[in-house]
Every structure is written in C-alpha cells, then in structure tokens.
Design a protein around this motif. Structure first.
Motif, PDB file in Angstrom:
ATOM      1  N   PRO A   1       0.811  -1.220   0.000  1.00  0.00           N
ATOM      2  CA  PRO A   1       0.000   0.000   0.000  1.00  0.00           C
ATOM      3  C   PRO A   1       0.842   1.267   0.000  1.00  0.00           C
ATOM      4  O   PRO A   1       0.445   2.279  -0.577  1.00  0.00           O
ATOM      5  N   GLN A   2       2.001   1.223   0.622  1.00  0.00           N
ATOM      6  CA  GLN A   2       2.870   2.405   0.679  1.00  0.00           C
ATOM      7  C   GLN A   2       3.355   2.788  -0.724  1.00  0.00           C
ATOM      8  O   GLN A   2       3.353   3.968  -1.092  1.00  0.00           O
TER       9      GLN A   2
ATOM     10  N   ASN B   1       0.374   4.074  -2.815  1.00  0.00           N
ATOM     11  CA  ASN B   1      -0.066   5.409  -2.414  1.00  0.00           C
ATOM     12  C   ASN B   1       0.784   6.499  -3.056  1.00  0.00           C
ATOM     13  O   ASN B   1       0.287   7.602  -3.307  1.00  0.00           O
TER      14      ASN B   1
ATOM     15  N   ALA C   1      -0.929   6.924  -6.352  1.00  0.00           N
ATOM     16  CA  ALA C   1      -2.263   7.509  -6.172  1.00  0.00           C
ATOM     17  C   ALA C   1      -2.166   8.991  -5.825  1.00  0.00           C
ATOM     18  O   ALA C   1      -2.976   9.802  -6.273  1.00  0.00           O
ATOM     19  N   GLN C   2      -1.149   9.342  -5.051  1.00  0.00           N
ATOM     20  CA  GLN C   2      -0.931  10.732  -4.663  1.00  0.00           C
ATOM     21  C   GLN C   2      -0.617  11.596  -5.879  1.00  0.00           C
ATOM     22  O   GLN C   2      -0.949  12.777  -5.912  1.00  0.00           O
TER      23      GLN C   2
ATOM     24  N   ARG D   1      -4.177  12.664  -7.555  1.00  0.00           N
ATOM     25  CA  ARG D   1      -5.279  13.273  -6.789  1.00  0.00           C
ATOM     26  C   ARG D   1      -5.486  14.727  -7.176  1.00  0.00           C
ATOM     27  O   ARG D   1      -4.544  15.504  -7.249  1.00  0.00           O
TER      28      ARG D   1
ATOM     29  N   GLU E   1     -11.051  11.608  -5.553  1.00  0.00           N
ATOM     30  CA  GLU E   1     -10.413  10.810  -4.500  1.00  0.00           C
ATOM     31  C   GLU E   1      -9.646   9.672  -5.148  1.00  0.00           C
ATOM     32  O   GLU E   1     -10.091   9.099  -6.135  1.00  0.00           O
TER      33      GLU E   1
ATOM     34  N   TYR F   1      -7.734   6.616  -3.056  1.00  0.00           N
ATOM     35  CA  TYR F   1      -7.192   6.146  -1.791  1.00  0.00           C
ATOM     36  C   TYR F   1      -6.896   4.660  -1.840  1.00  0.00           C
ATOM     37  O   TYR F   1      -7.444   3.912  -2.644  1.00  0.00           O
ATOM     38  N   VAL F   2      -6.002   4.251  -0.935  1.00  0.00           N
ATOM     39  CA  VAL F   2      -5.401   2.928  -0.964  1.00  0.00           C
ATOM     40  C   VAL F   2      -5.750   2.204   0.327  1.00  0.00           C
ATOM     41  O   VAL F   2      -5.822   2.805   1.390  1.00  0.00           O
TER      42      VAL F   2
ATOM     43  N   LYS G   1      -5.246  -1.804   2.507  1.00  0.00           N
ATOM     44  CA  LYS G   1      -4.526  -3.068   2.589  1.00  0.00           C
ATOM     45  C   LYS G   1      -5.414  -4.196   2.109  1.00  0.00           C
ATOM     46  O   LYS G   1      -6.632  -4.127   2.204  1.00  0.00           O
TER      47      LYS G   1
ATOM     48  N   SER H   1      -2.684  -4.943  -2.243  1.00  0.00           N
ATOM     49  CA  SER H   1      -3.367  -3.685  -1.925  1.00  0.00           C
ATOM     50  C   SER H   1      -4.645  -3.586  -2.728  1.00  0.00           C
ATOM     51  O   SER H   1      -4.866  -4.359  -3.667  1.00  0.00           O
TER      52      SER H   1
ATOM     53  N   LEU I   1      -7.240  -0.334  -4.474  1.00  0.00           N
ATOM     54  CA  LEU I   1      -7.264   1.071  -4.844  1.00  0.00           C
ATOM     55  C   LEU I   1      -8.688   1.469  -5.188  1.00  0.00           C
ATOM     56  O   LEU I   1      -9.385   0.738  -5.892  1.00  0.00           O
TER      57      LEU I   1
END
Length: 130
Positions: free
Chosen positions: A26-27, A30, A33-34, A37, A85, A87-88, A90, A113, A115
């Motif tokens: 997930p890290q 993300n 994903a960031q 956004r 949006e 977001y992620v 686990k 993960s 999404l």
C-alpha cells in the motif's frame, strides 16, 4: 413486491471504480495515487502513462474504468471530470520464507493492496480564468 433500489454510494456527479488484489505494498501504491489526486483526468492519464513505476499501469486501468463508469452508467461529461479521490487500502498478505544460515528462517511477506478512485464532474466557470 420488488426490492427497493440500492442507494448510490457516491453523489450524482461522481463515479467510482475499485481495483482489488494489486500485487504491491500500500505504501508504494499510495505514491502513485498521490500523483493523480485532484488532477483533471486527461492530465492524470498522461502522468500515469509516462510514469516509471510498475504499478502505474494498474492504476491507469482503474482510472479508465472510473471514467467509463462515469460516461456509460451515470451520463457524465468526460471532458469535465476530475480525480476527486484516490485512496489505498490493505489487502491480504502472503507469508513466504527462505532458509537462512545456521538453521534460521528468513520471513518474506508479499503484500497486496486495493485502490479506489472516484471521479467528479466539475463545470469550469469562464469568469474565473484570468
């Protein structure tokens, strides 16, 4: 005697898509994903196309699915869509291992993960652009 229709999980001017079981932590997901956004979908697709991250291809597929949902299921205009949006979460983790020296065992975890991407239709106001 039929059941009531399920209420929508998102607003009338939004559409959503989920990608589950993505084989990355997930890290790391993300970070990608960031990157998208708050951007317009055309810019977000371009950024994902030229990203060097391996998982960016799966994020792009999920974003394209959200755009298609907005267009086909909710009759939204594709040119006015923005990534509202991304977001992620686990998912499951595979536990694997590797034999190490002196009879020990090295633990290897293989995380998955999921999404969720929500796109929103926003109308540009002509007076704001200056």
């Amino acid at each position: 005697m039929s059941k009531d229709k399920n209420p929508r999980r998102v607003a009338e001017n939004e559409a959503m898509a989920k990608a589950r079981m993505l084989r990355t932590s997930p890290q790391k997901l993300n970070l990608v994903a960031q990157m998208i956004r708050g951007k317009k979908v055309e810019k977000a697709l371009a950024d994902l196309t030229f990203s060097k991250k391996r998982i960016a291809a799966d994020v792009k597929k999920c974003l394209q699915s959200a755009i298609a949902n907005a267009e086909n299921n909710h009759n939204l205009d594709v040119d006015d869509l923005v990534v509202a949006e991304a977001y992620v979460g686990k998912n499951l983790t595979l536990k694997r291992g590797r034999p190490r020296a002196r009879g020990r065992f090295g633990k290897i975890i293989k995380p998955f993960s999921e999404l969720t991407i929500t796109v929103r239709q926003v109308e540009d106001i002509v007076g704001e652009q200056a």
